[in-house]
Design a protein around this motif. Structure first.
Motif, short mmCIF file in Angstrom:
data_model
loop_
_atom_site.label_atom_id
_atom_site.label_comp_id
_atom_site.label_asym_id
_atom_site.label_seq_id
_atom_site.Cartn_x
_atom_site.Cartn_y
_atom_site.Cartn_z
N GLU A 1 0.67 -1.24 -0.21
CA GLU A 1 0.00 0.11 -0.03
C GLU A 1 0.99 1.20 -0.11
O GLU A 1 0.60 2.25 -0.54
CB GLU A 1 -0.96 0.06 1.10
CG GLU A 1 -2.17 -1.10 1.11
CD GLU A 1 -1.58 -2.56 1.60
OE1 GLU A 1 -0.55 -2.67 1.94
OE2 GLU A 1 -2.34 -3.24 0.93
N ASP A 2 1.91 1.27 0.76
CA ASP A 2 2.76 2.22 0.74
C ASP A 2 3.60 2.57 -0.56
O ASP A 2 3.62 3.89 -1.00
CB ASP A 2 3.99 2.08 1.62
CG ASP A 2 3.43 2.13 3.29
OD1 ASP A 2 2.45 2.63 3.58
OD2 ASP A 2 4.06 1.41 4.01
N LEU A 3 3.78 1.45 -1.35
CA LEU A 3 4.46 1.59 -2.76
C LEU A 3 3.62 2.28 -3.35
O LEU A 3 3.96 3.23 -4.28
CB LEU A 3 4.85 0.28 -2.98
CG LEU A 3 5.42 0.04 -4.40
CD1 LEU A 3 6.68 0.93 -4.87
CD2 LEU A 3 5.50 -1.53 -4.89
N LEU A 4 2.21 1.71 -3.64
CA LEU A 4 1.27 1.99 -4.58
C LEU A 4 0.92 3.56 -4.22
O LEU A 4 0.60 4.27 -5.06
CB LEU A 4 0.06 1.47 -4.54
CG LEU A 4 0.31 -0.18 -4.98
CD1 LEU A 4 -0.75 -1.26 -4.83
CD2 LEU A 4 0.98 -0.31 -6.38
N ARG A 5 0.96 3.88 -3.07
CA ARG A 5 0.44 5.19 -2.48
C ARG A 5 1.46 6.42 -3.04
O ARG A 5 1.33 7.35 -3.85
CB ARG A 5 0.18 5.38 -1.13
CG ARG A 5 -0.30 6.72 -0.59
CD ARG A 5 -0.57 6.88 0.73
NE ARG A 5 -1.33 5.73 1.21
CZ ARG A 5 -0.65 4.76 2.15
NH1 ARG A 5 0.27 4.84 2.51
NH2 ARG A 5 -1.69 3.85 2.51
#
Length: 289
Positions: free
Chosen positions: A114-118
């Protein structure tokens, strides 16, 4: 998350497990993902594919992430590609070093999908906002007096900073600040200041003031507008602020500068008239002979 499926993302990571996980996640999200197992391979892939975004580990053998970023920023084709670091360190010194080199964001290991995609979404959203701004502003000049000021080109020709200078050019008369420019081009104010200063020797605020001064001079010289009217026209809400910055740049107040220009023009016109009169007198003498 909404994105264009044609977006290419390069992942430079020496750990095969981490790299493959990232590549699989990006592919599942519709991105065109490219992997590189070390810094040198990453640079080659970036130069060959010109990705829309680079995600790069910092700690790698032979060539670390800082060296990769430095190399990419030195070439026009890869110098403006958004760059996100992967790091196991979150110390202020490490973060500052990366930002000074031109990194756009940091992901601290271990980070979630989620951090990566955000982080990716935020970067592409900023690009989209900038593209939208260009679409709406590229073919119009909102300042009616632009024709009298464009003759003074004060910005250097630096492709990596063109978006910065374009935004200042189109908006300097609206009272913009460093923060406004930073938002428009998708960088933090601190990073943008360092980047512009490193490449030009001048700050963003410095360039805003220079552009305003370049616009003010022809207005002082060629119009009967008051100092207050000119201050407002070039982006100042406070006449005293305008006068103070004008004095800092020219050594004298705008009122005295305008008077000097009037005296200079009067003197120049007087000399021209004297030359004309002298020519007419010579013709008369010649005819009388």
């Amino acid at each position: 998350m909404i994105h264009e499926s044609s977006k290419k993302i390069l992942v430079i990571e020496d750990d095969a497990v981490t790299r493959n996980v990232f590549l699989e996640v990006l592919e599942a999200q519709g991105f065109n993902s490219i992997g590189a197992e070390n810094g040198l391979a990453g640079i080659q892939q970036a130069q060959e594919h010109l990705p829309d975004l680079v995600i790069c580990d910092i700690q790698m053998p032979d060539m670390d992430g800082y060296s990769v970023l430095t190399t990419l920023r030195q070439h026009p084709d890869t110098g403006i590609i958004p760059f996100i670091f992967l790091t196991g360190s979150n110390t202020q010194a490490d973060l500052r070093k990366g930002m000074e080199l031109g990194a756009d964001d940091y992901l601290t290991k271990p980070s979630t999908i989620e951090d990566l995609l955000r982080a990716i979404a935020v970067r592409f959203e900023k690009q989209a906002l900038l593209k939208h701004w260009y679409t709406n502003n590229a073919h119009q000049l909102s300042l009616p007096l632009a024709s009298s000021t464009n003759s003074e080109s004060i910005f250097p020709s630096i492709p990596q900073l063109q978006s910065v200078f374009d935004y200042i050019e189109d908006n300097y008369h609206q009272g913009i600040t460093l923060s406004d420019v930073a938002v428009a081009v998708g960088y933090s104010p601190a990073y943008l200041t360092n980047r512009v200063a490193k490449q030009t020797g001048e700050t963003v605020n410095g360039w805003i003031v220079k552009r305003r001064m370049a616009a003010a001079r022809p207005l002082l010289k060629n119009t009967n507008k008051t100092i207050e009217q000119i201050a407002i026209a070039v982006g100042y809400q406070n006449t005293c602020h305008f006068s103070r910055q004008f004095r800092q740049h020219h050594g004298i107040s705008p009122k005295i500068w305008r008077k000097q220009q009037e005296i200079f023009e009067s003197s120049k016109n007087g000399k021209l008239q004297l030359i004309k009169n002298r020519g007419s007198l010579e013709k008369l003498v010649s005819l009388g002979r």
